[in-house]
Design an enzyme around this catalytic site. Structure first.
Site, mmCIF file in Angstrom:
data_model
loop_
_atom_site.group_PDB
_atom_site.id
_atom_site.type_symbol
_atom_site.label_atom_id
_atom_site.label_comp_id
_atom_site.label_asym_id
_atom_site.label_seq_id
_atom_site.Cartn_x
_atom_site.Cartn_y
_atom_site.Cartn_z
ATOM 1 N N SER A 277 0.857 -1.179 0.000
ATOM 2 C CA SER A 277 0.000 0.000 0.000
ATOM 3 C C SER A 277 0.890 1.225 0.000
ATOM 4 O O SER A 277 1.970 1.225 0.603
ATOM 5 C CB SER A 277 -0.882 -0.021 1.250
ATOM 6 O OG SER A 277 -1.307 1.285 1.565
ATOM 7 N N GLU A 290 -7.354 -10.670 -6.510
ATOM 8 C CA GLU A 290 -8.502 -9.769 -6.659
ATOM 9 C C GLU A 290 -8.718 -9.374 -8.113
ATOM 10 O O GLU A 290 -9.852 -9.289 -8.590
ATOM 11 C CB GLU A 290 -8.295 -8.514 -5.801
ATOM 12 C CG GLU A 290 -8.413 -8.803 -4.312
ATOM 13 C CD GLU A 290 -7.972 -7.629 -3.450
ATOM 14 O OE1 GLU A 290 -8.426 -7.548 -2.315
ATOM 15 O OE2 GLU A 290 -7.161 -6.797 -3.908
#
Ligand code: ARG
Length: 471
Positions: A277, A290
Site C-alpha cells: 500500500s 482480486e
C-alpha cells in the site's frame, strides 16, 4: 483509403464511415491465418486447373514472402487498408500484378473471414487447454504434498467438517479438468472448414473443399454454405467455456484472498504475487487474486455481447458479425493471463499448515463424528444430534472444544459415552475414517491422485495432425 471494391460507386466513402467500417486495427491479429488460408486456397485452385500450376506457385510463393516479411518486422500491416484480407491481396497484386488478382477466384471475404477466425480461435483453444493443463499440474503437486494437512471444510463459510488441503484443492482440480474437457469438445465441434462457402451460396467453380479442409487440419468441410459464412456458435461456446474458467478462477481467487487475510492466515502469498500500500506500510495485498476475480466480469461481458449481436441476424452474413472479434480477443487474452498468473501464485504460495489444523480443531468440526459415535452405540441419529447440540452449547459457554470435556461431564449429559470417544472424535480419526472414493481420507485421496496423474499423462492434443507442414 485502400479497398477492394468501388466499381459501382460514384463517390468516396465518408471518412468517418470508412473508419467505422474498417476492421484492420483488430483483424490484423490473424494475418498469419489469413495467409495460410490463402495459400491453401491457391494451391487447390492450381490442382483443380482453375489457375495454372505456375500461377498458383507464384501466388503461394509471394504470400509466403509477405508472411516472412511481416513476421520479421520488415513489412508493416498499415491501417490504411480496410481489413487484413485487403492488405494481403493488395500487397500481392502490388508484387505480382495481374496474377495476384486471381487469388480471390471462387472466394469471398465472407468465407475468408469465417475461416480466419476459426483457424485463429482453434489455436487459442489449444493454448487455453495447455495453460489449464499447467494449472492442473500445480494443483496436483499441492495435493500430493498435503494429503495429511488438516483444515476446516466450510459450508455457508461456517466451519463444517474437517478436510485436508489435498481434498480442498482436489475440488478445483475437478473444475479445471472439466474446463479442459470443454476445450476438447469445442475443438472437435468447430473443426470444419467454411472455405468454399463463397459469399453465401458456394461458387460455380469446381473447388476441392475436402482437400482444402484437410490441408488446413480440419475434419472436413462445413455442409451448408449459408451456415458456413454465418455460424458464430463456436465462438459463443468458447466464450461460455472461458466464462466458466473465469468463474472457477474467481472462486479460487476469493478463497486465496480469504485465506490470506489477517483473520485466517492460512496462506501467505509470495511477495512476487502481492503488492503493498502506498500509505499503510504493514500491508501486503492479494491484488493478483482480486484482479483475476475482477476480470471475470469482462469475459462474461464478451459472451453476453456476442449472444446479443447474433440474436436477430437473418441469414446469411451481416456486418454485425464483425463485432465477434474485439471482445473475443480480449476475453482470450484475459483468460490466458489469469490462468498463467494463478498457476504462478499457487505454486509459490506458502501454506501455514499449523494454522489450518488449529482452525480445524477449534470450531466443532468433529460434532458430526461425535453424533456418529453415539449412533454406533445404539442411539438414534436424531437423538444423538440433540445430545451433541447440547454439548456444543455448553462448550461455547465455556469457550472450550468438545475434546476438552471430561468423560464425567459427558456422561452426565449421556451415559453412553466411554473413554474411546476421544479417539473417535480426534482430527486424525475424523479425516482418516472418511474413506469413500472422493472423500478426504488419505487412502481415498491417494487413489484419486493416482487417477488424476494418469489423466494428466494423456494429452488429447497429441493426436492432432501436423497440418502446417502440408501447406
Ligand atoms: N471485416 C469483416 C468481418 O470481420 C470481413 C468480412 C467482410 N465481408 C463483407 N462482405 N464486407 O466480418
Amino acid at each position: 483509403m485502400a479497398q477492394l471494391w468501388g466499381g459501382r460507386f460514384t463517390k468516396e466513402t465518408d471518412e468517418l464511415a470508412y473508419r467505422f467500417n474498417a476492421s484492420i486495427s483488430f483483424d490484423k491479429r490473424f494475418y498469419k491465418q489469413d495467409m495460410e488460408g490463402s495459400i491453401a486456397h491457391a494451391k487447390m485452385l492450381g490442382e483443380r486447373g482453375i489457375l495454372t500450376e505456375q500461377e498458383a506457385e507464384r501466388i503461394t510463393g509471394a504470400i509466403r514472402e509477405i508472411l516472412r516479411e511481416v513476421e520479421a518486422g520488415e513489412l508493416e500491416i498499415s491501417d490504411e487498408y480496410e481489413d487484413i484480407h485487403s492488405f494481403v491481396e493488395a500487397t500481392l497484386i502490388d508484387r505480382l500484378g495481374d496474377v495476384g488478382k486471381k487469388l480471390h477466384t471462387g472466394r469471398s471475404r465472407n468465407d475468408q473471414v469465417a475461416l480466419d477466425m476459426r483457424l485463429y480461435t482453434r489455436q487459442e483453444v489449444l493454448e487455453v487447454d495447455g495453460l489449464l493443463e499447467k494449472l492442473l499440474n500445480v494443483i496436483l503437486t499441492i495435493m500430493e504434498e498435503n494429503v495429511n494437512t488438516y483444515m476446516p471444510g466450510f459450508t455457508h463459510l461456517q466451519k463444517a467438517q474437517p478436510v485436508t488441503l489435498a481434498h480442498h484443492m482436489g475440488a478445483y482440480f475437478e473444475m479445471f479438468k472439466r474446463d479442459r474437457q470443454r476445450m476438447e469438445d469445442i475443438y472437435r465441434r468447430m473443426n470444419f472448414c467454411p472455405l468454399g462457402s463463397g459469399a453465401l451460396a458456394g461458387t460455380t467453380y469446381d473447388l476441392d473443399r475436402q482437400g482444402t479442409a484437410e490441408r488446413l487440419g480440419f475434419d472436413g468441410p462445413t455442409l451448408n454454405s449459408m451456415d458456413g459464412v454465418s455460424d458464430r456458435d463456436y465462438l459463443i461456446e468458447f466464450l461460455s467455456a472461458l466464462s466458466t474458467v473465469m468463474m472457477h478462477l474467481s472462486r479460487i481467487s476469493e478463497e486465496v484472498a480469504i485465506w490470506n487475510s489477517n483473520e485466517y492466515q492460512f496462506v501467505e502469498i509470495d511477495d512476487a504475487y502481492s503488492t503493498g500500500s502506498s500509505i499503510m506500510p504493514q500491508k501486503k495485498n492479494p491484488d493478483i487474486a482480486e484482479l483475476v476475480r475482477g476480470k471475470t466480469g469482462r469475459v462474461y461481458g464478451a459472451l453476453v455481447s456476442l449472444l446479443t449481436t447474433m440474436k436477430g441476424l437473418p441469414l446469411a452474413y451481416n456486418k454485425d458479425m464483425q463485432e465477434d472479434k474485439e471482445l473475443t480477443f480480449d476475453a482470450i487474452d484475459t483468460v490466458k493471463g489469469c490462468l498463467a498468473l494463478t498457476a504462478g501464485m499457487l505454486s509459490t504460495m506458502r501454506f501455514c499448515r499449523d494454522r489450518m489444523e488449529e482452525s480445524a480443531k477449534n470450531g466443532f468440526t468433529n460434532a458430526t463424528d461425535a453424533a456418529d459415535y453415539l449412533v454406533n452405540h445404539g442411539v438414534p441419529f436424531r437423538d444423538a444430534h440433540g445430545i451433541v447440540g447440547r454439548i456444543v452449547l455448553s462448550c461455547i459457554e465455556r469457550n472450550i472444544a468438545i475434546d476438552d470435556m471430561t468423560l464425567e461431564e459427558l456422561k452426565e449429559i449421556c451415559p453412553v459415552f466411554e473413554e474411546d470417544f476421544f479417539e473417535a472424535i480426534s482430527m486424525e480419526t475424523c479425516v482418516n475414517k472418511r474413506l469413500t472414493l472422493g472423500a478426504p481420507g488419505p487412502e481415498a485421496m491417494r487413489r484419486v491422485i493416482a487417477l488424476e496423474k494418469e489423466y494428466l499423462g494423456r494429452d488429447w492434443k497429441e493426436s492432432l495432425p501436423d497440418w502446417e507442414s502440408r501447406l
